[in-house]
Design a protein around this motif. Structure first.
Motif, PDB file in Angstrom:
ATOM      1  N   CYS A 193     -10.863  -0.635  10.707  1.00 35.17           N
ATOM      2  CA  CYS A 193     -10.701  -1.595   9.530  1.00 35.17           C
ATOM      3  C   CYS A 193     -11.787  -1.238   8.451  1.00 35.17           C
ATOM      4  O   CYS A 193     -13.130  -1.057   8.612  1.00 35.17           O
ATOM      5  CB  CYS A 193     -10.929  -3.041   9.653  1.00 35.17           C
ATOM      6  N   GLY A 194     -11.341  -0.691   7.362  1.00 33.17           N
ATOM      7  CA  GLY A 194     -12.090  -0.216   6.103  1.00 33.17           C
ATOM      8  C   GLY A 194     -12.723   1.150   6.384  1.00 33.17           C
ATOM      9  O   GLY A 194     -13.656   1.758   5.977  1.00 33.17           O
ATOM     10  N   GLU A 230     -16.219   3.770  -1.715  1.00 31.49           N
ATOM     11  CA  GLU A 230     -15.185   3.572  -2.612  1.00 31.49           C
ATOM     12  C   GLU A 230     -14.001   4.437  -2.571  1.00 31.49           C
ATOM     13  O   GLU A 230     -14.355   5.659  -2.174  1.00 31.49           O
ATOM     14  CB  GLU A 230     -15.833   3.381  -4.023  1.00 31.49           C
ATOM     15  N   VAL A 257      -6.565  -0.112   8.799  1.00 29.64           N
ATOM     16  CA  VAL A 257      -6.478  -1.385   8.116  1.00 29.64           C
ATOM     17  C   VAL A 257      -6.521  -2.654   9.624  1.00 29.64           C
ATOM     18  O   VAL A 257      -6.289  -3.595   9.057  1.00 29.64           O
ATOM     19  CB  VAL A 257      -5.567  -1.815   7.299  1.00 29.64           C
ATOM     20  N   ARG A 292     -10.383   0.359  -3.071  1.00 28.20           N
ATOM     21  CA  ARG A 292     -11.112  -0.409  -1.990  1.00 28.20           C
ATOM     22  C   ARG A 292     -12.569  -0.210  -2.274  1.00 28.20           C
ATOM     23  O   ARG A 292     -13.065   0.909  -2.637  1.00 28.20           O
ATOM     24  CB  ARG A 292     -10.617   0.049  -0.584  1.00 28.20           C
ATOM     25  N   LYS A 293     -13.664  -1.321  -1.939  1.00 27.13           N
ATOM     26  CA  LYS A 293     -14.927  -1.056  -2.348  1.00 27.13           C
ATOM     27  C   LYS A 293     -15.550  -1.808  -0.977  1.00 27.13           C
ATOM     28  O   LYS A 293     -15.110  -2.982  -0.438  1.00 27.13           O
ATOM     29  CB  LYS A 293     -15.364  -1.841  -3.492  1.00 27.13           C
ATOM     30  N   ASN A 300      -6.370  -7.033   3.986  1.00 26.31           N
ATOM     31  CA  ASN A 300      -7.858  -7.620   4.206  1.00 26.31           C
ATOM     32  C   ASN A 300      -7.652  -8.291   5.327  1.00 26.31           C
ATOM     33  O   ASN A 300      -6.930  -9.107   5.810  1.00 26.31           O
ATOM     34  CB  ASN A 300      -8.369  -7.996   3.239  1.00 26.31           C
ATOM     35  N   ILE A 312      -5.488   5.520   5.474  1.00 22.85           N
ATOM     36  CA  ILE A 312      -6.419   4.477   5.359  1.00 22.85           C
ATOM     37  C   ILE A 312      -6.230   3.339   6.589  1.00 22.85           C
ATOM     38  O   ILE A 312      -5.058   3.193   6.953  1.00 22.85           O
ATOM     39  CB  ILE A 312      -5.975   3.760   4.116  1.00 22.85           C
ATOM     40  N   LEU A 319     -13.004  -3.167   1.855  1.00 18.40           N
ATOM     41  CA  LEU A 319     -12.228  -4.236   1.204  1.00 18.40           C
ATOM     42  C   LEU A 319     -11.280  -3.913   0.135  1.00 18.40           C
ATOM     43  O   LEU A 319     -11.929  -3.527  -0.815  1.00 18.40           O
ATOM     44  CB  LEU A 319     -12.955  -5.648   0.984  1.00 18.40           C
ATOM     45  N   PHE A 320      -9.951  -4.171   0.248  1.00 18.80           N
ATOM     46  CA  PHE A 320      -9.192  -3.832  -0.765  1.00 18.80           C
ATOM     47  C   PHE A 320      -9.566  -5.076  -2.144  1.00 18.80           C
ATOM     48  O   PHE A 320      -9.892  -6.235  -1.776  1.00 18.80           O
ATOM     49  CB  PHE A 320      -7.697  -4.010  -0.589  1.00 18.80           C
ATOM     50  N   LEU A 326       0.861  -1.334   0.126  1.00 15.39           N
ATOM     51  CA  LEU A 326       0.180   0.030  -0.176  1.00 15.39           C
ATOM     52  C   LEU A 326       0.776   1.326   0.041  1.00 15.39           C
ATOM     53  O   LEU A 326       0.599   2.089  -0.802  1.00 15.39           O
ATOM     54  CB  LEU A 326      -0.984   0.019   1.057  1.00 15.39           C
ATOM     55  N   ARG A 348     -17.411   0.509   5.478  1.00 17.91           N
ATOM     56  CA  ARG A 348     -17.888  -0.834   5.360  1.00 17.91           C
ATOM     57  C   ARG A 348     -19.337  -1.017   5.051  1.00 17.91           C
ATOM     58  O   ARG A 348     -20.111   0.028   5.395  1.00 17.91           O
ATOM     59  CB  ARG A 348     -17.564  -1.664   6.754  1.00 17.91           C
TER      60      ARG A 348
END
Length: 390
Positions: free
Chosen positions: A303-304, A341, A285, A350-351, A364, A283, A354-355, A174, A334
């Motif tokens: 996360c997310g 996105e 994680v 990432r959507k 992830n 970001i 989640l990558f 990343l 999330r």
């Protein structure tokens, strides 16, 4: 002694600060609940040959000082703190306050004055020492998280003693991708924002500065931020909990801000010119941190999530923005929080938290939590020994 505390102390002294013989370390703590960890950190500092110095902090005491403090008084206090910080090689802060709103009734102008006077101390600590900051589990933290104290302690030690060495390796892809990226776009409910990160380094946070940890940050090119962002995690700042924060941004500057207290948030953003510009984009994680708990050391690692930060830029990812403010506001992407996105150079990265690109899949949660159990310091120390023998 709780084995979890011993392990956490090693994370702080060996992995995060990598204390060496003869190094001076300032240990600041708040709250009586932190004492077992403070004592263990002192023991480990001595075991490593370092020289520990200790200071107790208290929100209630700071409140009383600030209510009546004059500029000359705060300037002298911070001058003394700066002189001490210049003598330190490392800094460990263990925070266990029992009331996040302790400073909520201190006038805004007093808080801003204190932040301004304290800034050189923070700059010295951040830029010139090895440092790590963490919260310690208290009943008030458990209450904010909606958990029993026992359940929260179990969660806390799982997060803080996770395998940061494994996470660090997964973060490298990343970092490399962000360093190659020019344009970023974020889309989601109430959010459509674009900016450039070209030429500004990406930095991984892998347990070396915060515990818990788990983010990769950079900064937007100062005047390139345009659009609107709506943050969906409540955020405590200067003793007040802000909710439903929404910014409209033009040419990097927040031109319209609303929240559950719109007058208050605008007063905060008017602290100085840089407070209405952004100094960080990051970001989150950490696979164990999933829900906001009004504690930024946890929430910015969710996360997310992302955080886009009004105020001061870090020296190692510097876009030139200067401010007494640095406010990590969090947007969770999330599905249960509305989704969203992230696009890098017109490529979906990432959507819904989640990558989706091959090189980032190890970040992830299903991959980060696989084979979890060996804490980072054990891997790091093993790696150092192997490297030294080559």
């Amino acid at each position: 002694m709780d084995a979890r505390i011993e392990k956490l102390s090693r994370q702080l002294t060996e992995y995060a600060c990598s204390l060496q013989a003869g190094e001076k370390v300032l240990i600041e703590y708040e709250g009586k609940e932190t004492l077992p960890l403070v004592q263990q950190v002192i023991r480990d500092a001595y075991r490593l040959g370092a020289v520990p110095f200790v200071e107790e902090k208290a929100g209630r005491v700071l409140r009383e000082i600030l209510l009546g403090a004059k500029e000359e008084q705060l300037a002298l206090q911070c001058e003394v703190e700066l002189a001490r910080m210049k003598e330190m090689d490392a800094y460990i802060s263990i925070r266990g306050g029992d009331n996040i709103a302790e400073l909520s009734d201190v006038p805004t102008e007093q808080l801003q004055l204190y932040d301004k006077m304290l800034q050189p101390v923070l700059d010295q600590r951040v830029n010139e020492t090895k440092w790590v900051i963490l919260r310690y589990p208290t009943p008030s933290m458990a209450q904010l998280a909606g958990k029993s104290l026992t359940a929260f302690e179990d969660f806390y030690f799982q997060v803080c003693n996770m395998d940061y060495w494994r996470m660090s390796l997964a973060m490298d892809a990343l970092v490399e991708l962000m360093n190659r990226t020019e344009s970023v776009r974020m889309i989601g409910p109430g959010t459509d924002l674009s900016f450039s990160i070209a030429g500004i380094p990406a930095v991984k946070c892998d347990g070396k500065m915060n515990i818990p940890d788990g983010e990769v940050y950079t900064a937007p090119v100062r005047e390139t931020v345009n659009g609107v962002i709506t943050y969906n995690a409540a955020s405590e700042m200067q003793g007040f909990v802000y909710e439903n924060v929404r910014f409209e941004i033009e040419k990097g500057r927040i031109v319209h801000a609303t929240a559950n207290d719109t007058a208050r948030i605008n007063a905060l953003l008017d602290a100085d010119e840089g407070a209405r510009y952004f100094g960080e984009f990051a970001i989150g994680v950490n696979p164990f941190v999933l829900e906001p708990m009004k504690d930024i050391l946890f929430d910015e690692k969710i996360c997310g999530s992302i955080h886009l930060t009004p105020g001061m830029a870090y020296e190692d990812a510097d876009n030139g923005n200067r401010s007494a403010v640095h406010w990590d506001l969090v947007l969770i992407q999330r599905p249960e929080y509305g989704g969203g996105e992230i696009w890098f150079d017109d490529r979906l990265i990432r959507k819904d938290g989640l990558f989706v690109v091959e090189e980032l899949l190890p970040l992830n949660p299903d991959r980060l939590m696989k084979e979890e159990g060996v804490i980072g310091i054990e891997r790091a120390l093993a790696g150092s020994k192997q490297k030294g023998s080559e």
